[in-house]
Write an enzyme that holds these catalytic residues in place. Structure first.
Site, PDB file in Angstrom:
ATOM      1  N   LYS A 111      41.482 -21.111 -55.081  1.00  0.00           N
ATOM      2  CA  LYS A 111      42.077 -20.788 -53.784  1.00  0.00           C
ATOM      3  C   LYS A 111      41.038 -20.191 -52.822  1.00  0.00           C
ATOM      4  O   LYS A 111      41.168 -20.296 -51.610  1.00  0.00           O
ATOM      5  CB  LYS A 111      43.233 -19.801 -53.944  1.00  0.00           C
TER       6      LYS A 111
HETATM    7  C1  LIG Z   1      46.792 -23.311 -57.042  1.00  0.00           C
HETATM    8  C2  LIG Z   1      46.181 -23.717 -58.330  1.00  0.00           C
HETATM    9  C3  LIG Z   1      46.330 -25.025 -58.847  1.00  0.00           C
HETATM   10  C4  LIG Z   1      47.181 -26.084 -58.169  1.00  0.00           C
HETATM   11  O1  LIG Z   1      46.598 -26.579 -56.984  1.00  0.00           O
HETATM   12  P1  LIG Z   1      47.481 -27.377 -55.935  1.00  0.00           P
HETATM   13  O2  LIG Z   1      46.600 -27.540 -54.745  1.00  0.00           O
HETATM   14  O3  LIG Z   1      48.657 -26.486 -55.643  1.00  0.00           O
HETATM   15  O4  LIG Z   1      47.885 -28.657 -56.551  1.00  0.00           O
HETATM   16  C5  LIG Z   1      45.680 -25.336 -60.038  1.00  0.00           C
HETATM   17  N1  LIG Z   1      44.960 -24.411 -60.706  1.00  0.00           N
HETATM   18  C6  LIG Z   1      44.797 -23.148 -60.251  1.00  0.00           C
HETATM   19  C7  LIG Z   1      43.997 -22.182 -61.052  1.00  0.00           C
HETATM   20  C8  LIG Z   1      45.400 -22.758 -59.044  1.00  0.00           C
HETATM   21  O5  LIG Z   1      45.240 -21.498 -58.604  1.00  0.00           O
END
Ligand SMILES: *Cc1c(COP(=O)(O)O)cnc(C)c1O
Length: 499
Positions: A111
């Site tokens: 993120k």
């Molecule tokens: C948010 C997240 C995901 C999923 O990503 P999306 O863009 O929502 O598909 C996968 N792995 C981790 C560690 C995340 O924080």
């Protein structure tokens, strides 16, 4: 470049407007009116550039109302010096796996790649539009997004951020990550209750007209930082180009070769960014969509029916525990030949009856572009162990779901196209599951867990996690949900004093 809504083609905005608005008034998502096209020379030129220079080149194609100097300030500010080392998104080799590690940022999960950038885009967009109001970001979090947003918005001009989290709904480390948050424009508040109470409370704050008026008088407005904002999606396109350029620079592929990609997926943002990169001309082959036991996307991408009426499972990949993947709407828009009415109809069906289906022709097209697999908690742990046994690489649970999907894909199709696995979190972020996978005892204290994992893996505990044991706690105490408005106003007054 104009931005249009997936549900109403008459809505047309500039990039700055789309970023500040976040979501279209009728519920649609903003998409670029066309995909800028790049050629193989463009990709070759990326090879010699830093990550932030790559980001500037690619984002400039979409942000044509940002001056080049402003954009440069955004990309350098987000990626230069804020991540471990000078490569925010390195590609690592582990046996024959190639992993794009997106977790070297301040909160150790992917993120950060978007949330280090979004605040800078918001701040610049305000200036582009001559909007002198301060953007106050409100977040309800079950842990990870809140911390990443706090780190992204801290001390960014013209913004403030208030994060609410459930007092008993986050881990000890997550609580400390937020309670020790530094910065002059940040507020963190624990709320008595669970995540739903927290989220409902934040929704109420957004809906309160009196509050909006009162903030308006003080030249502030409330906004959100969630993953449907164009300013969060755009920075994610960059790392697919960057990884491709890195693989070409190291001679693993030739520029022009196809590259498959396996992505652990929840809200469909990360994998959609890869699809967008492909539409721009990056030679991407199949997109392998990996889900946990909440396999609503696997079902949709293999049968053409999206059905959210199913049991919700808590898994050891919590960031993928999701039943409604909001960003899928942007893919539907492309799948339906940019027919906004068809998208609006599916979203209406999803809301009213909990499901929708696409035509057989549309399903054929989906199957050409995507493959989709899911795996349960035990297989996730098995995968972590197998890869560690085979090549010594320690991965987190989310990444393991993608590796498992890739193995299923290769077994089923025999496709040996080079492939990139997207690694979305540091193993230290989910240390207890990783220790379990490796057959180790899990110590009771969370910091002891980190140290145990460090011993097993030979990796240092990320500094941002290690320092939590010492950092002073700035935000204490919990409020009841009905006290959230009061807590917010109080926090905003304190922020003003420190500005
Ligand atoms: C948010 C997240 C995901 C999923 O990503 P999306 O863009 O929502 O598909 C996968 N792995 C981790 C560690 C995340 O924080």
């Amino acid at each position: 470049m104009k931005y249009i809504s997936t549900r109403d083609p008459s809505i047309q905005l500039t990039a700055s407007q789309a970023i500040l608005k976040g979501i279209s008034p009728e519920g649609g998502l903003f998409v670029p009116e066309e995909f800028p096209q790049v050629d193989l020379d463009f990709i070759r030129e990326l090879e010699g550039l830093t990550y932030w220079e790559r980001a500037e080149r690619i984002m400039a194609l979409y942000l044509d109302d940002f001056s080049r100097e402003d954009l440069k300030a955004c990309t350098e500010g987000a990626y230069r010096g804020t991540f471990d080392g000078d490569r925010p998104a390195p590609v690592r080799a582990a046996g024959d796996l190639r992993l794009l590690e997106l977790w070297h940022g301040p909160t150790c999960a992917f993120k950060d790649m978007a949330l280090q950038m979004l605040p800078r885009l918001v701040s610049t967009a305000r200036r582009n539009l001559g909007d002198d109001r301060r953007a106050i970001v409100l977040v309800a979090t079950s842990g990870d997004t809140g911390k990443a947003a706090l780190e992204g918005f801290r001390d960014v001009d013209g913004t403030g951020i208030a994060v609410f989290y459930p007092v008993d709904g986050v881990s000890q480390i997550q609580r400390l990550q937020m309670a020790t948050q530094q910065g002059s424009n940040v507020a963190v508040q624990a709320v008595e209750g669970n995540f739903d109470d927290c989220q409902t409370g934040v929704k109420h704050l957004f809906a309160k007209e009196q509050l909006a008026e009162r903030l308006g008088e003080q030249k502030m407005y409330l906004t959100s930082a969630n993953s449907i904002n164009w300013g969060r999606l755009l920075p994610q396109i960059v790392y697919y180009f960057s990884a491709y350029a890195d693989l070409a620079a190291s001679g693993e592929i030739q520029v022009g070769d196809k590259l498959n990609v396996a992505v652990p997926t929840g809200n469909f943002g990360n994998i959609l960014a890869c699809y967008y990169a492909k539409r721009m001309g990056l030679p991407i082959g199949r997109l392998i969509c990996a889900s946990n036991r909440n396999d609503v996307l696997t079902e949709f991408l293999t049968t053409g029916t999206y059905n959210r009426k199913r049991e919700f499972h808590l898994t050891n990949t919590p960031s993928m525990d999701i039943l409604i993947s909001s960003n899928l709407e942007r893919y539907l828009f492309e799948l339906f030949g940019r027919e906004a009415r068809a998208v609006a109809y599916c979203m209406y069906r999803l809301n009213e009856g909990g499901e929708y289906s696409v035509t057989a022709e549309a399903l054929d097209q989906i199957r050409e572009e995507f493959a989709a697999y899911s795996c349960d908690d035990q297989k996730t742990l098995d995968t972590i162990r197998e890869i560690h046994d085979r090549c010594g690489y320690v991965m987190d649970t989310h990444t393991a779901v993608a590796v498992n999907a890739l193995e299923q894909y290769q077994q089923e199709t025999g496709d040996r196209t080079p492939v990139l696995v997207v690694s979305t979190a540091s193993p230290f972020k989910f240390a207890d599951s990783v220790l379990t996978a490796l057959g180790r005892e899990v110590p009771a204290g969370e910091f002891d867990c980190l140290r145990a994992l460090s011993e097993v893996s030979g990796l240092a505990v990320p500094a941002s996690l290690a320092q939590l044991e010492e950092l002073p706690v700035r935000f204490e105490g919990a409020v009841r949900p009905q006290e959230m408005e009061h807590a917010l106003l109080h926090a905003l007054r304190k922020m003003d004093e420190s500005m």
